[in-house]
Design an enzyme around this catalytic site. Structure first.
Site, PDB file in Angstrom:
ATOM      1  N   TYR A  60       9.020   7.767  95.040  1.00 31.34           N
ATOM      2  CA  TYR A  60       8.776   6.686  95.999  1.00 31.34           C
ATOM      3  C   TYR A  60       7.761   7.121  97.051  1.00 31.34           C
ATOM      4  O   TYR A  60       6.903   6.337  97.467  1.00 31.34           O
ATOM      5  CB  TYR A  60      10.077   6.282  96.691  1.00 31.34           C
ATOM      6  CG  TYR A  60      11.045   5.541  95.809  1.00 31.34           C
ATOM      7  CD1 TYR A  60      10.819   4.209  95.464  1.00 31.34           C
ATOM      8  CD2 TYR A  60      12.190   6.160  95.329  1.00 31.34           C
ATOM      9  CE1 TYR A  60      11.715   3.516  94.662  1.00 31.34           C
ATOM     10  CE2 TYR A  60      13.085   5.484  94.524  1.00 31.34           C
ATOM     11  CZ  TYR A  60      12.846   4.161  94.191  1.00 31.34           C
ATOM     12  OH  TYR A  60      13.730   3.484  93.388  1.00 31.34           O
ATOM     13  N   LYS A 119      12.067   4.816  86.436  1.00 27.90           N
ATOM     14  CA  LYS A 119      11.133   5.841  86.883  1.00 27.90           C
ATOM     15  C   LYS A 119      11.885   7.096  87.322  1.00 27.90           C
ATOM     16  O   LYS A 119      13.050   6.991  87.712  1.00 27.90           O
ATOM     17  CB  LYS A 119      10.281   5.287  88.017  1.00 27.90           C
ATOM     18  CG  LYS A 119      11.116   4.827  89.200  1.00 27.90           C
ATOM     19  CD  LYS A 119      10.307   3.993  90.154  1.00 27.90           C
ATOM     20  CE  LYS A 119      11.192   3.491  91.277  1.00 27.90           C
ATOM     21  NZ  LYS A 119      12.331   2.688  90.828  1.00 27.90           N
TER      22      LYS A 119
END
Length: 368
Positions: free
Chosen positions: A221, A136
């Site tokens: 995140y 990611k």
């Protein structure tokens, strides 16, 4: 027991045993037994994350193993083959990568490359008939994400994104606390992740390769944290760039960025990401209490507490838990959970791009 009964019992056991031997064995698309073996993973890109976290984790996994590598550096290939006893036939460079289609030892390709290279190698892996895990953020743009999703769908292969925290016990607990309203409705969230970056020449500092600065790295995140605590998708975002304190270092990308999400329930979040200073916290204030993780997003161990006391959960190897979770579903023939798939990756990239638009324009960006 008389002899007749003994004989009948022996006949029954013989018949059952013979029937068991004739039961069909479940196999994968290549005809190999599924439940009796680990899936072979090839790591594409042998940088820090692969070397120090993924490869060691693959020595602890139950459902997958390190089977191959893809690197453009011959010295790395030599080092890895010796250290992990990888057959030369399972070593590729970026030009020979497509030959992986003929390699029955490799079931899954894990793309661990700069963001700008994700699309190319996910598509090539799918075309080679392999399932894919992609680090990611999944890509730089939504369009790239969709092409990756489409390529895997066309090849009938599954696409996972490296959302390791969805398999991590402390994170799963704060998801439960927020989404089940254990302390009442969530009202406010602080979800921030930042660190001081080192080498100014690395690819993360080049916009063409990273797509941006800390937002396209650890900022995801913070985006995830706000989303999985509420279990909701934000409906609007505002954002602000911080003035650069090291303009010579951050010529191409942002140094620090702040943003605020509003959610359908009325909950709001405030987030920070930066390459200049450190913060790693996920905090939720609710109607009847609060909970937090701090540290919240790193490789562990994580630590949490609530207004009623500490959060107690087992400590696990994040990378091993993630890869085992994905591969166990593949072995069992299950569709991967939506929250770790390419669709989730695309949702995050959409939000990352919206945060940049909000910061660039100074406007409230609707996400409905």
């Amino acid at each position: 027991m008389d002899n007749t009964t003994n004989q009948s019992r022996r006949q029954f056991l013989t018949t059952v045993g013979g029937a068991a031997l004739t039961l069909p064995t479940l196999t994968d698309v290549l005809g190999r037994p599924l439940q009796s073996r680990k899936l072979g993973i090839a790591l594409v890109g042998l940088g820090y994350y692969s070397k120090n976290l993924l490869a060691p984790a693959l020595q602890q996994t139950q459902h997958c193993r390190l089977a191959g590598i893809v690197t453009g550096t011959p010295a790395k290939a030599e080092e890895w083959t010796k250290k992990y006893n990888i057959p030369q036939a399972n070593v590729y460079d970026y030009k020979t990568f497509d030959r992986i289609i003929d390699n029955k030892d490799i079931d899954v390709v894990y793309v661990v490359l700069p963001n700008s290279m994700h699309e190319e190698f996910v598509v090539r892996a799918a075309q080679a008939g392999k399932h894919v895990i992609c680090e990611k953020p999944m890509a730089i743009t939504e369009a790239e994400c969709q092409r990756m999703i489409d390529a895997c769908k066309k090849a009938n292969r599954q696409l996972a994104v490296g959302y390791r925290l969805h398999y991590e016990p402390f994170t799963k607990e704060v998801m439960r606390l927020g989404q089940e309203k254990v302390f009442g409705a969530v009202k406010f969230i602080e979800s921030s992740d930042a660190f001081r970056i080192g080498d100014p020449t690395q690819w993360r500092m080049k916009k063409s390769m990273a797509g941006g600065g800390p937002l396209m790295d650890v900022g995801i995140y913070a985006v995830q944290g706000a989303r999985y605590v509420t279990g909701e998708e934000p409906i609007s975002v505002t954002a602000q760039y911080s003035p650069k304190t090291e303009p010579d270092k951050f010529k191409e990308v942002e140094e620090t960025l702040f943003w605020q999400f509003k959610f359908p329930s009325g909950a709001v979040s405030n987030s920070t990401t930066s390459y200049t200073a450190g913060v790693e916290r996920l905090y939720a204030s609710c109607e009847k209490g609060w909970f937090e993780l701090s540290p919240a997003f790193g490789y562990g161990p994580l630590k949490g507490r609530t207004s009623k006391g500490p959060i107690e959960q087992p400590v696990v190897n994040h990378q091993a838990a993630h890869m085992d979770g994905v591969c166990k579903d593949l072995i069992d023939g299950k569709t991967l959970p939506d929250h770790v798939t390419g669709q989730e990756g695309k949702r995050d990239v959409r939000l990352l791009q919206a945060i940049y638009r909000a910061a660039d324009t100074g406007k409230v960006i609707s996400l409905k």
